[in-house]
Design an enzyme around this catalytic site. Structure first.
Site, PDB file in Angstrom:
ATOM      1  N   LYS A   5       0.832  -1.193   0.000  1.00 57.24           N
ATOM      2  CA  LYS A   5       0.000   0.000   0.000  1.00 57.24           C
ATOM      3  C   LYS A   5       0.873   1.252   0.000  1.00 57.24           C
ATOM      4  O   LYS A   5       1.968   1.252   0.560  1.00 57.24           O
ATOM      5  CB  LYS A   5      -0.890  -0.029   1.242  1.00 57.24           C
ATOM      6  CG  LYS A   5      -2.040   0.954   1.201  1.00 57.24           C
ATOM      7  CD  LYS A   5      -2.962   0.637   2.352  1.00 57.24           C
ATOM      8  CE  LYS A   5      -3.933   1.751   2.634  1.00 57.24           C
ATOM      9  NZ  LYS A   5      -4.687   1.499   3.858  1.00 57.24           N
TER      10      LYS A   5
ATOM     11  N   SER B 298     -16.688  -0.550 -11.134  1.00 56.59           N
ATOM     12  CA  SER B 298     -17.743  -1.379 -11.625  1.00 56.59           C
ATOM     13  C   SER B 298     -17.538  -2.014 -12.970  1.00 56.59           C
ATOM     14  O   SER B 298     -16.793  -1.561 -13.801  1.00 56.59           O
ATOM     15  CB  SER B 298     -18.940  -0.519 -11.751  1.00 56.59           C
ATOM     16  OG  SER B 298     -19.352  -0.469 -13.046  1.00 56.59           O
TER      17      SER B 298
ATOM     18  N   SER C  20      -8.020  -0.725   8.483  1.00 58.51           N
ATOM     19  CA  SER C  20      -7.748  -0.673   7.036  1.00 58.51           C
ATOM     20  C   SER C  20      -7.140  -1.928   6.429  1.00 58.51           C
ATOM     21  O   SER C  20      -6.960  -1.992   5.216  1.00 58.51           O
ATOM     22  CB  SER C  20      -6.836   0.496   6.683  1.00 58.51           C
ATOM     23  OG  SER C  20      -7.205   1.633   7.379  1.00 58.51           O
TER      24      SER C  20
HETATM   25  C1  LIG Z   1      -3.531   6.202   9.718  1.00 59.74           C
HETATM   26  O1  LIG Z   1      -2.371   6.121   8.954  1.00 59.74           O
HETATM   27  C2  LIG Z   1      -2.285   5.064   8.064  1.00 59.74           C
HETATM   28  C3  LIG Z   1      -1.042   5.295   7.280  1.00 59.74           C
HETATM   29  O2  LIG Z   1       0.094   5.275   8.069  1.00 59.74           O
HETATM   30  C4  LIG Z   1      -3.541   4.957   7.174  1.00 59.74           C
HETATM   31  O3  LIG Z   1      -3.608   3.769   6.489  1.00 59.74           O
HETATM   32  C5  LIG Z   1      -4.770   5.038   8.007  1.00 59.74           C
HETATM   33  O4  LIG Z   1      -5.913   4.952   7.202  1.00 59.74           O
HETATM   34  C6  LIG Z   1      -4.695   6.338   8.769  1.00 59.74           C
HETATM   35  N1  LIG Z   1      -5.986   6.583   9.393  1.00 59.74           N
HETATM   36  C7  LIG Z   1      -6.443   7.821   9.656  1.00 59.74           C
HETATM   37  C8  LIG Z   1      -7.852   7.892  10.135  1.00 59.74           C
HETATM   38  O5  LIG Z   1      -5.774   8.813   9.540  1.00 59.74           O
END
Ligand SMILES: *[C@@H]1O[C@H](CO)[C@@H](O)[C@H](O)[C@H]1NC(C)=O
Ligand SMILES: *[C@@H]1O[C@H](CO)[C@@H](O)[C@H](O)[C@H]1NC(C)=O
Length: 616
Positions: A210, A276, A318
């Protein structure tokens, strides 16, 4: 505005809170007071929030109406703050494991993981999977037998990515991928197989990363158009370097939500992580069913068969969310297990490297390659050994696992998810005799808000010096997010860290009664991204809250967690079941996940968009 000041809750001391099944603790459902917004509305909203006076008033009411004042800002708490979820290592109590030193070279750890899998292989009684993605061991066997070479796989991979980003499919899986770099790695790997000297079973296996993890030769954009200009990527992140030492081919940087500051995965600069097929005008997220859209960052590359493993950062689910929504496995290890070096420092006390994988076995191999803290890492006094599970389904009977289930929380999802997940747990009890322990985990919604406040403050703080200069290069939904993040004050931040401490105590108590906590992975299955969201992104905090409902303990408390696909809803969208473990208990979690997977594989379905990279 004293007359408007919301009264804060006075929290009971932890010891007086009843964690039993009949506790009178109220289960508070997420009560999100923010309408879904997209299109022009997002722009106007961002603009208002950024204007000094109106913005201040709006933010005040947003916090108040969303219970942040009542549950976090103005509360009374006795616990001291806990700033980072670091857990002392007290040695492993686990059985059926092979524990190796953290400092062992990655290819050796991988070999140990493969040895552990040999047991799983001779399980003959388990039903034949109806559909199975190619696994790391499939790649390695095909290469060793000479059926196919890494170079041939690289060619197929490149063709598949080109096809997926063609105008008819429009899937922006990757923010960046370099044909030249892939071919170079594949050529080297092919040569190693020719000489009979592959570095490990990962040699020649394509792995996607990523775009928030450093990985040469690519800039690390974090999904933005500017971050790589103010922060150079000069070397591989530790986790990437370890995979390279095992021979993996790093195939490119996957698309993500800008700065990770949202979960729709719609990126106005780089396209949509997934799109899609059926309706040319509506974005439809790539999915098992490929017709519905799914809000996500990185998922599709593994789900679509492009690679058996991908790396992500799990800061609020995530890794586990996209895995569950796409029907693959997601493993987020204990905080500190995989070094954080070379990862964007956007939210460093909650974000952790995690693995999306085709199967539980693949997640084990990738985990083995990457885990082991660095000697310089102050996070643990005693270096935890890396314990790898001897996967052997005949033994699951003897494990006698106790699964804690917090009824009202567990049930706070769609009917289909509830039924499917309950059914999966019943299968574990029937087949292996595992026990469900009914408990109450209190203040779940409080923890979600405290985590939101923490991740927001960290994100806001980490880009503060660059924010103003680059505002015009940011998406509108991210600008809204940053305004909200910037509105949290030190009192609120400290209270959030006190809540972190309090929740860890609750969880420790639950873990004295059970080995794992079991929950659905998400409260909803993938939902459709509407057309109006394409240019501006969308703000959908209600679906957002339902998605992250079960994720927070993994990040805020640094606990390891894994999601396994256990079924589908009526429209064919995947459903995941999550197990959350005690600190450092990854091997037990992988055992549990593998036991669950064994009971579900016969029902797995092939996604509509699927690249059969190893097909003969
Ligand atoms: C926190 O940081 C990571 C990247 O280091 C990212 O994937 C994640 O979505 C971030 N979340 C928020 C809410 O900032
Ligand atoms: C993609 O990576 C190359 C280096 O391989 C770099 O020169 C280029 O600017 C990158 N493109 C984007 C869009 O980040």
């Amino acid at each position: 505005m004293g007359f408007l000041k919301a009264k804060g809750v006075v929290y009971k001391p932890v010891d007086l809170v009843d964690l039993g099944p009949d506790s009178d603790e109220v289960y508070l459902q997420a009560n999100v007071k923010a309408p879904r917004m997209a299109g022009l509305l997002v722009k106007v909203f961002a603009w208002f929030l950024e204007s000094p006076i109106i913005g201040g008033i709006l933010l005040y009411f947003l916090k108040r109406n969303n219970l942040i004042h009542k549950l976090v800002s103005f509360v009374e708490l006795q616990e001291p703050p806990l700033f980072e979820p670091l857990h002392p290592y007290k040695g492993s109590e686990e059985t059926e494991v092979k524990c190796v030193e953290a400092a062992l070279p990655p290819p050796e750890k991988v070999q140990h993981a493969v040895d552990c899998l040999q047991y799983a292989e001779d399980v003959s009684e388990s039903p034949k999977p109806s559909f199975q993605r190619w696994t790391i061991l499939d790649y390695s066997r095909s290469y060793t037998s000479g059926e196919i070479t890494p170079l041939m796989v690289a060619d197929r991979f490149i063709a598949a990515v080109r096809e997926s980003s063609s105008p008819s499919l429009q899937m922006s899986f990757f923010i960046n991928f370099s044909v030249e770099d892939i071919i170079r790695q594949a050529t080297e790997s092919t040569l190693r197989y020719e000489q009979g000297k592959p570095l490990s079973v990962l040699d020649g296996v394509p792995i996607a990363v990523k775009d928030e993890i450093d990985c040469m030769p690519y800039p690390t954009t974090g999904g933005t158009k500017w971050l790589h200009k103010v922060r150079q990527c000069t070397e591989d992140a530790c986790c990437v370097m370890r995979l390279r030492l095992c021979g993996a081919i790093i195939v490119g940087k996957t698309n993500m939500h800008e700065l990770g500051a949202g979960i729709s995965g719609i990126n106005p600069h780089y396209g949509y992580a997934c799109v899609s097929l059926s309706k040319p005008l509506g974005i439809h997220i790539i999915q098992v069913k490929l017709r519905e859209d799914l809000p996500v960052d990185l998922l599709p590359v593994v789900a679509a068969g492009l690679c058996p493993v991908a790396l992500g950062i799990d800061g609020g689910g995530s890794v586990r969310l996209p895995a569950a929504l796409c029907g693959v496995v997601g493993l987020k290890p204990t905080s500190g297990r995989v070094p954080h070096n070379g990862v964007l420092p956007l939210n460093y006390t909650v974000g952790m490297v995690g693995v999306l994988a085709a199967t539980v076995e693949d997640s084990l191999i990738a985990y083995a390659a990457m885990s082991g803290n660095l000697p310089s890492d102050p996070s643990s006094m005693t270096m935890p050994e890396v314990c790898l599970p001897l996967l052997k389904s005949a033994n699951y009977m003897s494990f006698n696992i106790k699964m804690a289930r917090s009824g009202k929380w567990f049930d706070d999802c769609t009917d289909e998810i509830r039924v499917c997940c309950s059914h999966a747990i019943a299968k574990l009890s029937d087949k292996y005799g595992w026990e469900t322990v009914e408990v109450t985990i209190p203040e779940i919604e409080v923890m979600r808000l405290a985590h939101y406040l923490t991740i927001g403050s960290e994100c806001s703080n980490s880009i503060a010096v660059h924010q103003e200069k680059n505002l015009d290069k940011m998406g509108w939904d991210v600008r809204v997010g940053l305004s909200v993040y910037g509105a949290f004050d030190s009192k609120e931040y400290l209270n959030a860290q006190r809540i972190r401490n309090r929740q860890l105590q609750f969880h420790n108590k639950i873990f004295s009664k059970a080995d794992v906590i079991v929950t659905p992975t998400t409260g909803v299955t993938a939902y459709t991204i509407k057309d109006d969201a394409l240019k501006t992104g969308e703000l959908d905090y209600i679906n957002g809250a339902a998605l992250v409902r079960y994720q927070i303990a993994g990040n805020f408390l640094g606990l390891p967690a894994v999601t396994v696909p256990v079924g589908y809803d009526k429209s064919g969208l995947p459903i995941g079941l999550q197990f959350i473990g005690k600190p450092w208990s990854e091997s037990l979690l992988i055992h549990v996940a593998s036991a669950m997977q064994a009971l579900c594989t016969s029902e797995y379905k092939r996604p509509e968009v699927y690249y059969d990279i190893l097909a003969k």
